[in-house]
Design a protein around this motif. Structure first.
Motif, PDB file in Angstrom:
ATOM      1  N   ALA A  25      41.033   0.331  37.205  1.00 17.01           N
ATOM      2  CA  ALA A  25      41.579  -0.456  36.083  1.00 17.01           C
ATOM      3  C   ALA A  25      42.214   0.418  35.017  1.00 17.01           C
ATOM      4  N   SER A  26      42.188   1.729  35.205  1.00 16.22           N
ATOM      5  CA  SER A  26      42.860   2.608  34.242  1.00 16.22           C
ATOM      6  C   SER A  26      44.362   2.683  34.528  1.00 16.22           C
ATOM      7  N   GLU A  27      44.758   2.297  35.746  1.00 12.04           N
ATOM      8  CA  GLU A  27      46.177   2.343  36.098  1.00 12.04           C
ATOM      9  C   GLU A  27      46.925   1.119  35.601  1.00 12.04           C
ATOM     10  N   GLU A  28      46.288  -0.042  35.725  1.00 15.30           N
ATOM     11  CA  GLU A  28      46.885  -1.298  35.283  1.00 15.30           C
ATOM     12  C   GLU A  28      45.786  -2.352  35.238  1.00 15.30           C
ATOM     13  N   PRO A  29      45.966  -3.419  34.448  1.00 13.63           N
ATOM     14  CA  PRO A  29      44.963  -4.483  34.451  1.00 13.63           C
ATOM     15  C   PRO A  29      44.838  -5.089  35.851  1.00 13.63           C
ATOM     16  N   MET A  30      43.596  -5.334  36.269  1.00  7.15           N
ATOM     17  CA  MET A  30      43.347  -5.849  37.621  1.00  7.15           C
ATOM     18  C   MET A  30      42.401  -7.031  37.585  1.00  7.15           C
ATOM     19  N   SER A  31      42.639  -7.976  38.493  1.00  4.97           N
ATOM     20  CA  SER A  31      41.761  -9.129  38.662  1.00  4.97           C
ATOM     21  C   SER A  31      40.530  -8.705  39.471  1.00  4.97           C
ATOM     22  N   VAL A  32      39.542  -9.577  39.506  1.00  8.20           N
ATOM     23  CA  VAL A  32      38.347  -9.297  40.314  1.00  8.20           C
ATOM     24  C   VAL A  32      38.729  -9.169  41.782  1.00  8.20           C
ATOM     25  N   LEU A  59      35.626  -1.891  29.054  1.00  9.40           N
ATOM     26  CA  LEU A  59      36.715  -2.660  29.661  1.00  9.40           C
ATOM     27  C   LEU A  59      37.241  -3.661  28.650  1.00  9.40           C
ATOM     28  N   ASP A  60      38.551  -3.905  28.708  1.00  8.43           N
ATOM     29  CA  ASP A  60      39.162  -5.010  27.977  1.00  8.43           C
ATOM     30  C   ASP A  60      39.387  -6.131  28.967  1.00  8.43           C
ATOM     31  N   GLU A  61      39.259  -7.352  28.496  1.00  6.13           N
ATOM     32  CA  GLU A  61      39.415  -8.527  29.348  1.00  6.13           C
ATOM     33  C   GLU A  61      40.608  -9.338  28.848  1.00  6.13           C
ATOM     34  N   TYR A  62      41.446  -9.780  29.781  1.00  6.42           N
ATOM     35  CA  TYR A  62      42.628 -10.565  29.438  1.00  6.42           C
ATOM     36  C   TYR A  62      42.635 -11.855  30.249  1.00  6.42           C
ATOM     37  N   GLN A  63      43.103 -12.898  29.642  1.00  7.65           N
ATOM     38  CA  GLN A  63      43.281 -14.160  30.356  1.00  7.65           C
ATOM     39  C   GLN A  63      44.718 -14.218  30.864  1.00  7.65           C
ATOM     40  N   GLU A  64      44.895 -14.382  32.150  1.00  7.30           N
ATOM     41  CA  GLU A  64      46.225 -14.463  32.754  1.00  7.30           C
ATOM     42  C   GLU A  64      46.483 -15.903  33.195  1.00  7.30           C
ATOM     43  N   LEU A  65      47.740 -16.312  33.106  1.00  8.53           N
ATOM     44  CA  LEU A  65      48.110 -17.666  33.487  1.00  8.53           C
ATOM     45  C   LEU A  65      49.014 -17.613  34.717  1.00  8.53           C
ATOM     46  N   ASP A  66      48.635 -18.361  35.755  1.00  2.87           N
ATOM     47  CA  ASP A  66      49.483 -18.487  36.943  1.00  2.87           C
ATOM     48  C   ASP A  66      50.527 -19.562  36.692  1.00  2.87           C
ATOM     49  N   ASP A  68      51.243 -21.843  38.586  1.00  3.56           N
ATOM     50  CA  ASP A  68      50.715 -23.113  39.102  1.00  3.56           C
ATOM     51  C   ASP A  68      49.659 -23.738  38.184  1.00  3.56           C
ATOM     52  N   GLY A  69      49.426 -23.106  37.044  1.00  2.00           N
ATOM     53  CA  GLY A  69      48.491 -23.669  36.075  1.00  2.00           C
ATOM     54  C   GLY A  69      47.090 -23.113  36.119  1.00  2.00           C
ATOM     55  N   HIS A  70      46.765 -22.324  37.128  1.00  2.00           N
ATOM     56  CA  HIS A  70      45.437 -21.724  37.196  1.00  2.00           C
ATOM     57  C   HIS A  70      45.345 -20.532  36.256  1.00  2.00           C
ATOM     58  N   HIS A  71      44.126 -20.227  35.846  1.00  2.00           N
ATOM     59  CA  HIS A  71      43.877 -19.097  34.971  1.00  2.00           C
ATOM     60  C   HIS A  71      42.940 -18.122  35.686  1.00  2.00           C
ATOM     61  N   TYR A  72      43.117 -16.877  35.402  1.00  2.00           N
ATOM     62  CA  TYR A  72      42.179 -15.868  35.903  1.00  2.00           C
ATOM     63  C   TYR A  72      42.166 -14.717  34.912  1.00  2.00           C
ATOM     64  N   LYS A  73      41.144 -13.888  35.020  1.00  2.00           N
ATOM     65  CA  LYS A  73      40.994 -12.762  34.104  1.00  2.00           C
ATOM     66  C   LYS A  73      41.378 -11.461  34.790  1.00  2.00           C
ATOM     67  N   THR A  74      41.925 -10.565  33.993  1.00  3.62           N
ATOM     68  CA  THR A  74      42.159  -9.212  34.466  1.00  3.62           C
ATOM     69  C   THR A  74      41.435  -8.254  33.527  1.00  3.62           C
ATOM     70  N   TYR A  75      41.181  -7.068  34.034  1.00 10.05           N
ATOM     71  CA  TYR A  75      40.399  -6.082  33.291  1.00 10.05           C
ATOM     72  C   TYR A  75      41.149  -4.761  33.256  1.00 10.05           C
ATOM     73  N   SER A  76      41.070  -4.122  32.107  1.00 11.42           N
ATOM     74  CA  SER A  76      41.728  -2.835  31.902  1.00 11.42           C
ATOM     75  C   SER A  76      40.717  -1.866  31.299  1.00 11.42           C
ATOM     76  N   THR A  77      40.761  -0.638  31.746  1.00 18.67           N
ATOM     77  CA  THR A  77      39.822   0.368  31.250  1.00 18.67           C
ATOM     78  C   THR A  77      40.122   0.725  29.805  1.00 18.67           C
ATOM     79  N   ARG A  78      39.093   0.670  29.015  1.00 16.22           N
ATOM     80  CA  ARG A  78      39.214   1.039  27.600  1.00 16.22           C
ATOM     81  C   ARG A  78      38.546   2.381  27.340  1.00 16.22           C
ATOM     82  N   LEU A  79      37.603   2.755  28.216  1.00 17.03           N
ATOM     83  CA  LEU A  79      36.908   4.029  28.044  1.00 17.03           C
ATOM     84  C   LEU A  79      37.893   5.174  28.222  1.00 17.03           C
TER      85      LEU A  79
END
Length: 113
Positions: A25-32, A59-66, A68-79
């Motif tokens: 997750a240090s390279e780019e925000p990633m979903s589970v 980790l930072d947490e972001y809400q992403e919007l598809d 098609d209307g679905h939502h999912y979270k992505t995570y990015s390294t903050r450390l």
């Protein structure tokens, strides 16, 4: 940092999957789902480590919007780094985290719409 906090940080960084998540997750925000593939671990394993890493502010947490209307979270390294200094009969640990510019976060949120 208290001794208990220091022990928790060291235990967390000693965990192979926690380290894999931080690195991926240090390279780019990633979903589970993406972290599951990158870290070669099951989703429950990834969720448990994410919870511990987020509790420590690693980790930072972001809400992403598809579209098609679905939502999912992505995570990015903050450390950013952990520094341990041992001298004169004592040990000190400092944890450094990246600060995200609020303007960048706001821009990214609207770019994904």
């Amino acid at each position: 940092m208290t001794d208990d906090e220091g022990r928790e940080v060291l235990a967390l960084l000693d965990d192979e999957y926690a380290r894999r998540i931080l690195i991926a997750a240090s390279e780019e925000p990633m979903s589970v789902d993406r972290l599951t593939e990158c870290c070669d671990a099951s989703p429950p394993t990834i969720y448990r480590r994410i919870e511990r890493l987020a509790d420590q502010g690693f980790l930072d947490e972001y809400q992403e919007l598809d579209p098609d209307g679905h939502h999912y979270k992505t995570y990015s390294t903050r450390l950013e780094r952990v520094a341990i200094e041992i001298a004169e009969g004592s040990m000190e640990m400092d944890v450094y985290r990246r600060d995200e510019d609020p303007a960048d976060r706001f821009t990214r949120l609207f770019e994904d719409l």
